[in-house]
Each structure stands twice: as C-alpha cells, then as structure tokens.
Design an enzyme around this catalytic site. Sequence first.
Site, PDB file in Angstrom:
ATOM      1  N   TYR A 109      -3.714  -2.431 -10.470  1.00 56.85           N
ATOM      2  CA  TYR A 109      -3.586  -2.213  -8.600  1.00 56.85           C
ATOM      3  C   TYR A 109      -2.955  -3.172  -8.030  1.00 56.85           C
ATOM      4  O   TYR A 109      -1.497  -2.553  -7.691  1.00 56.85           O
ATOM      5  CB  TYR A 109      -5.182  -2.752  -8.251  1.00 56.85           C
ATOM      6  N   SER A 143       0.815  -1.142   0.084  1.00 62.15           N
ATOM      7  CA  SER A 143      -0.247  -0.329  -0.027  1.00 62.15           C
ATOM      8  C   SER A 143       0.659   1.523   0.275  1.00 62.15           C
ATOM      9  O   SER A 143       0.241   2.428  -0.078  1.00 62.15           O
ATOM     10  CB  SER A 143      -1.025   0.190   1.233  1.00 62.15           C
ATOM     11  N   TYR A 195      -4.605   3.464   7.737  1.00 63.14           N
ATOM     12  CA  TYR A 195      -6.172   2.840   8.101  1.00 63.14           C
ATOM     13  C   TYR A 195      -7.233   3.056   9.472  1.00 63.14           C
ATOM     14  O   TYR A 195      -6.822   4.214  10.065  1.00 63.14           O
ATOM     15  CB  TYR A 195      -6.352   1.156   7.913  1.00 63.14           C
ATOM     16  N   LYS A 250       0.420   3.636  -2.597  1.00 65.36           N
ATOM     17  CA  LYS A 250      -1.001   4.252  -2.946  1.00 65.36           C
ATOM     18  C   LYS A 250      -0.461   5.802  -2.607  1.00 65.36           C
ATOM     19  O   LYS A 250      -1.015   6.624  -3.382  1.00 65.36           O
ATOM     20  CB  LYS A 250      -2.035   3.760  -1.814  1.00 65.36           C
ATOM     21  N   VAL A 285       1.195  -3.738   3.576  1.00 67.45           N
ATOM     22  CA  VAL A 285       0.691  -5.116   4.619  1.00 67.45           C
ATOM     23  C   VAL A 285       2.958  -5.804   3.718  1.00 67.45           C
ATOM     24  O   VAL A 285       3.140  -7.203   4.760  1.00 67.45           O
ATOM     25  CB  VAL A 285       0.416  -5.840   4.347  1.00 67.45           C
TER      26      VAL A 285
HETATM   27  N1  GLN Z   1      -2.471  -5.476  -2.082  1.00 67.87           N
HETATM   28  C1  GLN Z   1      -2.596  -5.447  -0.668  1.00 67.87           C
HETATM   29  C2  GLN Z   1      -3.774  -5.923  -0.793  1.00 67.87           C
HETATM   30  O1  GLN Z   1      -4.727  -4.834  -1.710  1.00 67.87           O
HETATM   31  C3  GLN Z   1      -2.599  -3.871  -0.015  1.00 67.87           C
HETATM   32  C4  GLN Z   1      -3.595  -3.672   0.949  1.00 67.87           C
HETATM   33  C5  GLN Z   1      -1.760  -3.098   2.344  1.00 67.87           C
HETATM   34  O2  GLN Z   1      -1.117  -3.106   1.868  1.00 67.87           O
HETATM   35  N2  GLN Z   1      -2.577  -2.616   3.271  1.00 67.87           N
HETATM   36  O3  GLN Z   1      -4.916  -6.033   0.332  1.00 67.87           O
END
Ligand code: GLN
Length: 308
Positions: free
Chosen positions: A192, A64, A244, A67, A262
């Site tokens: 994505y 993420s 989050y 992002k 993650v």
């Molecule tokens: N690729 C992971 C997902 O879509 C990204 C989530 C994350 O890093 N929090 O679940």
Amino acid sequence: MLTYQDVLNDIYQKIEPILNEGKVADYIPALAQVNPEQFAMSITLFDGSSYHVGCSDEKFSIQSISKVFTFTKALSIYSTDLYKRVGKEPSGNPFNSLVQLEYESGIPRNPFINAGAIVVTDTLINNYKTLDATYSEVSNFIKEISDNKNIDFDENVCSSEIKHGHRNLALANLMKSFNNLDNNVDDVVKTYFKHCSITMSTKELSRAMLFLANHGTDPITNKKFITSSQTKRINSVMLTCGHYDASGDFAYHVGLPGKSGVGGGIVAVVPNVMSIAVFSPRLNSWGNSLAGTKALEIFTTKTNLSIF
Ligand code: GLN
C-alpha cells in the site's frame, strides 16, 4: 473570449497570496521536505490538448490519489464482490481513523480511506499472487492510462512511510483480527505504501484521469480500460468519499468528483469534457491541499464546468 490558459493564469494569480496557508503533511517526515509553496494545475481535453500553469512538470508523491487506481483495478477484477470486503459510503471521519472500523467489524466504509485502500491492496495481492506483481500491475496500469512509461515510486518516501506507519499498521491489524485481511499485515501495508509513494506531475495525472471523464475509454488512444457502469461507480465514490470528512465541503465548493492525497495533489473529473490535476503541498485541517481545493473552486466558478 477567455481561453483555458487565461483561466489557469488567472487562478495562479488569485492563489499566490494563500500559498503560505495550511501545513504540509509532516507525519510522513519525507513529505515535510518538499518546498511547501509550490503550485501547479493542469487540464487535459479529449482531443489531447492540454493547458498548464505553475510547476506542472514537477513530480510529487501522489499518496491517496493512488487509491483511485487501486480501486479501479480491484473493481474491474472483482466487480460487486469487492463490496463484501469494503463499503462505498462516506465515512464522515478522518482518512486514518480507527474508531469506525472497530464498531463496524473491520469493514472499511469505502476504498478511499486508508483502511479501505489497505483492503483493496489485499484483494489485489490475492489476485496477482506476489507483492512485486501487485505493484507492477498497478504501476503498469498507471503507465497505460497516462500513456507514459516514465512512472516510478520514491524509495525515500516509501521507507519514511514504513518507518512511521504505526497507524496504518494498527488499521491493518484491526482488520486482520476481524478476518478482513488475507495476507500478512506487513506485506499488505508495505505494498500500500509503495502505491502511495508513486510520483507524478500534474501534467501526468491530468492525462491519467482522462478515461474516467469518458466512460472508461481513453478518448485519445481509444483504449477501453473499464466499463461505463464501473466509471460511474468510481466517479460517484470520488464525489462522495474522495476527500474524507471534507467530501461534502469539496462537492459544495468545487462540484466535481475528485480525489486528494496528502502529498498536496488533487485530481478531478469533468465528465465528457476533461480531467484536471492540481498540486500545492500545504494542506487544510482535513488533509487536503488548501490552495488546490481553492484553485478547483475558482476553476468551476469561472468556467461553469461543475457537474451541477
Ligand atoms: N500514505 C498516506 C497514509 O497512509 C496516504 C494518506 C492520504 O493521502 N490521505 O497516511
């Protein structure tokens, strides 16, 4: 006087006893294969000097953290029109939650939860026309901001995400049903995932984030990527939404704009001073690196470099 290297070395020592706490992200099976007890931390300063501890050359899945880069691209293309498709408020929910999206009619709360990043990817596909061009523009942007051509994605992680991407597909389908996705659901989600499976080391990530510490301009190459006002927006969304439903906790303990993934990485920005990246794969219950968060907390406590 303590040098930055002394601070990083001291952090590593303090962090070592907790490197066995937390859990790696096993809902993406390829991510569960990493050595869970790794740790790295890097900082990059405006004069180009950098300091590192641990496995700072080890490339890991940025997940993420991507992002931040896709949001930056979309904001520079669409400006405030982007907010017709995605909000900029904290969600107070896990990164892959479906419930809020249902009662808020398919408009994700912010670009840093999965649904938000999926919409952002959809807007990028609209702009760049093809899936390949969209991926290339994002990865070229990362190469530019990190002044490094050696950036790629991990095929194995990407296909593992595709195979187990039921929840992200559910989010995308839900948004499609609310007319908030223009392109084919599978195409958007695959693109994505490709962004998420880009691999970088803490050394590379801390370098890449430097423009966000300097009003949108890389202080080393003097290249301007975005405006000062856009930089303010991105950093504020990182502060309020970057972790989050633990964004408040991160702001409370660390006191910096930051974004986690993650894969165990976290990037953070000290405006006008430096950018930071940490990596440790075991996650806390919110899906953020446990030791990484603690390392950043120790860093801002020791150096007084929080924004507050
Ligand atoms: N690729 C992971 C997902 O879509 C990204 C989530 C994350 O890093 N929090 O679940």
